[in-house]
Design a protein around this motif. Structure first.
Motif, mmCIF file in Angstrom:
data_model
loop_
_atom_site.group_PDB
_atom_site.id
_atom_site.type_symbol
_atom_site.label_atom_id
_atom_site.label_comp_id
_atom_site.label_asym_id
_atom_site.label_seq_id
_atom_site.Cartn_x
_atom_site.Cartn_y
_atom_site.Cartn_z
ATOM 1 N N ALA A 1 0.863 -1.181 0.000
ATOM 2 C CA ALA A 1 0.000 0.000 0.000
ATOM 3 C C ALA A 1 0.899 1.231 0.000
ATOM 4 C CB ALA A 1 -0.915 -0.018 1.218
ATOM 5 N N ILE A 2 1.028 1.847 -1.155
ATOM 6 C CA ILE A 2 1.919 2.998 -1.305
ATOM 7 C C ILE A 2 1.139 4.275 -1.030
ATOM 8 C CG2 ILE A 2 3.415 4.244 -2.903
ATOM 9 C CD1 ILE A 2 3.467 1.451 -4.478
ATOM 10 N N ASP A 3 1.627 5.060 -0.088
ATOM 11 C CA ASP A 3 0.940 6.288 0.301
ATOM 12 C C ASP A 3 1.353 7.447 -0.599
ATOM 13 O OD1 ASP A 3 -0.775 7.737 2.166
ATOM 14 O OD2 ASP A 3 1.084 8.720 2.771
ATOM 15 N N HIS A 4 2.639 7.655 -0.717
ATOM 16 C CA HIS A 4 3.146 8.762 -1.523
ATOM 17 C C HIS A 4 4.659 8.578 -1.717
ATOM 18 C CE1 HIS A 4 3.961 10.069 2.600
ATOM 19 N NE2 HIS A 4 4.929 10.808 2.097
ATOM 20 N N TYR A 5 5.230 9.479 -2.478
ATOM 21 C CA TYR A 5 6.677 9.469 -2.682
ATOM 22 C C TYR A 5 7.264 10.747 -2.103
ATOM 23 C CZ TYR A 5 6.502 5.470 -5.814
ATOM 24 O OH TYR A 5 6.346 4.207 -6.334
ATOM 25 N N ASP A 6 8.330 10.622 -1.339
ATOM 26 C CA ASP A 6 9.082 11.766 -0.846
ATOM 27 C C ASP A 6 10.430 11.767 -1.532
ATOM 28 O OD1 ASP A 6 7.404 13.071 0.875
ATOM 29 O OD2 ASP A 6 8.060 11.985 2.661
ATOM 30 N N TYR A 7 10.668 12.735 -2.359
ATOM 31 C CA TYR A 7 11.935 12.849 -3.069
ATOM 32 C C TYR A 7 12.299 11.547 -3.767
ATOM 33 C CZ TYR A 7 12.097 16.935 -0.079
ATOM 34 O OH TYR A 7 11.784 18.096 0.561
ATOM 35 N N GLY A 8 11.323 10.937 -4.389
ATOM 36 C CA GLY A 8 11.556 9.723 -5.152
ATOM 37 C C GLY A 8 11.594 8.452 -4.325
ATOM 38 N N VAL A 9 11.417 8.580 -2.998
ATOM 39 C CA VAL A 9 11.425 7.406 -2.126
ATOM 40 C C VAL A 9 9.980 7.036 -1.786
ATOM 41 C CG1 VAL A 9 12.178 6.453 0.086
ATOM 42 C CG2 VAL A 9 13.657 8.050 -1.144
ATOM 43 N N GLN A 10 9.654 5.781 -2.022
ATOM 44 C CA GLN A 10 8.313 5.280 -1.779
ATOM 45 C C GLN A 10 8.012 5.220 -0.289
ATOM 46 O OE1 GLN A 10 6.971 1.896 -4.384
ATOM 47 N NE2 GLN A 10 7.143 0.831 -2.461
ATOM 48 N N GLN A 11 6.890 5.808 0.116
ATOM 49 C CA GLN A 11 6.478 5.776 1.522
ATOM 50 C C GLN A 11 5.229 4.910 1.648
ATOM 51 O OE1 GLN A 11 8.414 7.320 3.834
ATOM 52 N NE2 GLN A 11 9.720 7.908 2.114
ATOM 53 N N GLU A 12 5.310 3.903 2.529
ATOM 54 C CA GLU A 12 4.184 3.000 2.706
ATOM 55 C C GLU A 12 3.065 3.643 3.498
ATOM 56 O OE1 GLU A 12 4.752 -1.163 3.751
ATOM 57 O OE2 GLU A 12 6.901 -0.828 3.537
ATOM 58 N N MET A 13 1.837 3.265 3.196
ATOM 59 C CA MET A 13 0.688 3.718 3.959
ATOM 60 C C MET A 13 0.747 3.117 5.364
ATOM 61 S SD MET A 13 -3.329 3.222 3.040
ATOM 62 C CE MET A 13 -3.106 3.917 1.410
ATOM 63 N N GLN A 14 0.378 3.921 6.344
ATOM 64 C CA GLN A 14 0.393 3.453 7.731
ATOM 65 C C GLN A 14 -0.910 3.813 8.415
ATOM 66 O OE1 GLN A 14 3.828 5.598 9.277
ATOM 67 N NE2 GLN A 14 5.063 3.742 9.109
ATOM 68 N N VAL A 15 -1.192 3.123 9.504
ATOM 69 C CA VAL A 15 -2.244 3.513 10.427
ATOM 70 C C VAL A 15 -1.580 3.757 11.777
ATOM 71 C CG1 VAL A 15 -4.208 2.421 9.301
ATOM 72 C CG2 VAL A 15 -2.789 1.085 10.838
ATOM 73 N N GLY A 16 -2.136 4.675 12.569
ATOM 74 C CA GLY A 16 -1.518 5.015 13.846
ATOM 75 C C GLY A 16 -2.533 5.174 14.955
ATOM 76 N N VAL A 17 -2.077 4.882 16.173
ATOM 77 C CA VAL A 17 -2.880 5.075 17.386
ATOM 78 C C VAL A 17 -2.016 5.836 18.384
ATOM 79 C CG1 VAL A 17 -3.959 3.913 19.359
ATOM 80 C CG2 VAL A 17 -4.240 2.983 17.057
ATOM 81 N N ASP A 18 -2.577 6.922 18.941
ATOM 82 C CA ASP A 18 -1.840 7.707 19.932
ATOM 83 C C ASP A 18 -1.943 7.059 21.309
ATOM 84 O OD1 ASP A 18 -1.196 9.551 18.008
ATOM 85 O OD2 ASP A 18 -2.869 10.890 18.504
#
Ligand SMILES: [Zn+2]
Length: 85
Positions: free
Chosen positions: A21-38
């Motif tokens: 699950a690819i969320d977006h690219y930062d400077y050409g680096v693939q960032q995976e989609m994440q879920v978070g809980v505080d």
């Protein structure tokens, strides 16, 4: 779909497992989609967020997609820690 291997929408057994699950690219680096809980949701800044990457199971026939947290236990522990505060 992950457990059954069958699409709950169209009934197809042609399921693509564990897709990234690819969320977006930062400077050409693939960032995976994440879920978070505080762990500390009331904190102003340092909320001590627990995170998990997610993976996708998708139907090759109709395109239906389900997401699963790769590390649900870490998120469940964070929910409990937030309740214990
Ligand atoms: Zn389907």
């Amino acid at each position: 779909m992950k457990q059954s291997g069958q699409c709950p929408k169209c009934g197809s057994n042609h399921v693509i497992e564990d897709a990234k699950a690819i969320d977006h690219y930062d400077y050409g680096v693939q960032q995976e989609m994440q879920v978070g809980v505080d762990r500390n949701p009331n904190a102003w800044i340092f909320k001590a967020q627990a995170k998990s990457a997610v993976s996708a199971w998708l139907c090759a026939e109709c395109g239906y997609v389900e997401f699963y947290a790769d590390d649900p236990n870490t998120l469940a522990k964070a929910v409990q820690e937030a309740k214990d505060r």
